[in-house]
Structures are given as structure tokens and as C-alpha cells.
Design a protein around this motif. Sequence first.
Motif, PDB file in Angstrom:
ATOM      1  N   SER A 119      -4.137  14.374  -3.721  1.00  0.00           N
ATOM      2  CA  SER A 119      -2.947  13.581  -4.090  1.00  0.00           C
ATOM      3  C   SER A 119      -2.125  13.227  -2.992  1.00  0.00           C
ATOM      4  O   SER A 119      -1.539  12.357  -2.656  1.00  0.00           O
ATOM      5  N   ALA A 120      -1.896  14.652  -2.017  1.00  0.00           N
ATOM      6  CA  ALA A 120      -0.900  14.429  -0.745  1.00  0.00           C
ATOM      7  C   ALA A 120      -1.796  13.193   0.087  1.00  0.00           C
ATOM      8  O   ALA A 120      -0.825  12.477   0.660  1.00  0.00           O
ATOM      9  N   SER A 121      -2.997  13.304   0.225  1.00  0.00           N
ATOM     10  CA  SER A 121      -3.406  12.468   1.303  1.00  0.00           C
ATOM     11  C   SER A 121      -3.315  11.008   0.912  1.00  0.00           C
ATOM     12  O   SER A 121      -3.048   9.978   1.562  1.00  0.00           O
ATOM     13  N   ALA A 122      -3.130  10.777  -0.620  1.00  0.00           N
ATOM     14  CA  ALA A 122      -3.117   9.328  -1.137  1.00  0.00           C
ATOM     15  C   ALA A 122      -1.697   9.033  -0.774  1.00  0.00           C
ATOM     16  O   ALA A 122      -1.429   7.758  -0.633  1.00  0.00           O
ATOM     17  N   VAL A 123      -0.708   9.885  -1.064  1.00  0.00           N
ATOM     18  CA  VAL A 123       0.664   9.441  -0.732  1.00  0.00           C
ATOM     19  C   VAL A 123       0.826   9.214   0.880  1.00  0.00           C
ATOM     20  O   VAL A 123       1.544   8.136   0.999  1.00  0.00           O
ATOM     21  N   LEU A 124       0.368  10.128   1.422  1.00  0.00           N
ATOM     22  CA  LEU A 124       0.598   9.714   3.083  1.00  0.00           C
ATOM     23  C   LEU A 124      -0.236   8.439   3.373  1.00  0.00           C
ATOM     24  O   LEU A 124       0.538   7.791   4.165  1.00  0.00           O
ATOM     25  N   ILE A 125      -1.426   8.268   3.026  1.00  0.00           N
ATOM     26  CA  ILE A 125      -1.978   6.807   3.504  1.00  0.00           C
ATOM     27  C   ILE A 125      -1.219   5.723   2.773  1.00  0.00           C
ATOM     28  O   ILE A 125      -0.929   4.772   3.603  1.00  0.00           O
ATOM     29  N   THR A 126      -0.644   5.731   1.695  1.00  0.00           N
ATOM     30  CA  THR A 126       0.253   4.894   1.106  1.00  0.00           C
ATOM     31  C   THR A 126       1.275   4.462   2.012  1.00  0.00           C
ATOM     32  O   THR A 126       1.825   3.345   2.292  1.00  0.00           O
ATOM     33  N   ALA A 127       1.927   5.656   2.442  1.00  0.00           N
ATOM     34  CA  ALA A 127       3.222   5.392   3.207  1.00  0.00           C
ATOM     35  C   ALA A 127       2.941   5.078   4.528  1.00  0.00           C
ATOM     36  O   ALA A 127       3.717   4.335   5.151  1.00  0.00           O
ATOM     37  N   ALA A 128       1.960   5.591   5.102  1.00  0.00           N
ATOM     38  CA  ALA A 128       1.487   5.049   6.696  1.00  0.00           C
ATOM     39  C   ALA A 128       0.928   3.767   6.525  1.00  0.00           C
ATOM     40  O   ALA A 128       1.347   2.884   7.640  1.00  0.00           O
ATOM     41  N   LEU A 129       0.099   3.371   5.712  1.00  0.00           N
ATOM     42  CA  LEU A 129      -0.418   2.120   5.717  1.00  0.00           C
ATOM     43  C   LEU A 129      -0.515   1.263   4.458  1.00  0.00           C
ATOM     44  O   LEU A 129      -1.025   1.078   3.724  1.00  0.00           O
ATOM     45  N   PRO A 130       1.054   0.832   4.103  1.00  0.00           N
ATOM     46  CA  PRO A 130       1.070   0.160   2.694  1.00  0.00           C
ATOM     47  C   PRO A 130       0.641  -1.146   2.776  1.00  0.00           C
ATOM     48  O   PRO A 130       0.310  -1.746   1.593  1.00  0.00           O
ATOM     49  N   ASP A 131       0.355  -1.781   3.813  1.00  0.00           N
ATOM     50  CA  ASP A 131      -0.293  -3.213   3.783  1.00  0.00           C
ATOM     51  C   ASP A 131      -2.028  -3.100   3.643  1.00  0.00           C
ATOM     52  O   ASP A 131      -2.600  -4.170   3.834  1.00  0.00           O
ATOM     53  N   LYS A 132      -2.566  -1.941   3.772  1.00  0.00           N
ATOM     54  CA  LYS A 132      -3.929  -1.712   3.592  1.00  0.00           C
ATOM     55  C   LYS A 132      -4.332  -0.906   2.603  1.00  0.00           C
ATOM     56  O   LYS A 132      -4.852   0.525   2.675  1.00  0.00           O
ATOM     57  N   PRO A 133      -4.214  -1.249   1.365  1.00  0.00           N
ATOM     58  CA  PRO A 133      -4.527  -0.534   0.043  1.00  0.00           C
ATOM     59  C   PRO A 133      -5.992  -0.107   0.053  1.00  0.00           C
ATOM     60  O   PRO A 133      -6.485   1.039  -0.516  1.00  0.00           O
TER      61      PRO A 133
END
Length: 120
Positions: free
Chosen positions: A73-87
Motif C-alpha cells: 500500500s505504501a508503494s501505491a501511495v508513493l506512486i500516486t503522489a509522485a506520478l499523479p498524471d500516470k495512473p
Amino acid sequence: MAGSLVLTYVNASGALGSFVAQPRPLLLGAVLVVAALVCQLSFVLGRCAARVLRLDPPAASSFTLACGMNNNSASAVLITAALPDKPHVLLPVLAYGLLQKTAANRVVRVRPPTVLRSIA
């Protein structure tokens, strides 16, 4: 297990929605292969380590689960925060989560009679 899967995928519906709108079969195939290999490797290493340590079946199952399960889950949050335009970048995390829960269910179901006999 069903509740956990539903919650995981409801939280990640943004990635799935954009992928359904613009499917990329090659990306999906690569994601599934890599996620399956990484997930399987963690459970196999746990099982091998349990055998090397000569653990009894209930302890071996617990050890295998401890090696195979981790919080993605932490990796999903980090990815969403770092790359919000690339879901679509969340696809490996989603695939890994699904495979991890399925593998954990298999590990638990392989050993129930032995666990029940040792408790009784």
C-alpha cells in the motif's frame, strides 16, 4: 479475502479506469509476468528457508507467509503522489497485490489439517 480484494481495487479504480479506456495488452502482459515472478519468488524463498531450517509444518507455513507477505500500500501511495498524471504505473502494484493475496490463501489452505491436529 473477498473484502480485502474489493477494498484494494476500489482504492485503485483510477488506474483501472484509465487502463480500460486505453488498453495496452503488452503492458498488461509485462506487468502480470513481472508481478507473478516477484510474488512467487518471495513465497518460494520462504518455503525453501523453512525447509532448510527444518521447521514443523505450522511454523513452516507461518514462516512462508512472513516471507511472502508485505505491505504494498505504501508503494501505491508513493506512486500516486509522485506520478499523479500516470495512473497506469499502479498496475504492477495492483497485480502484485492480487497475486500476493491469492498465494497467501494457497499457503494457508495447504496446511490446515496439520495445524488443526497440532492444536487439538
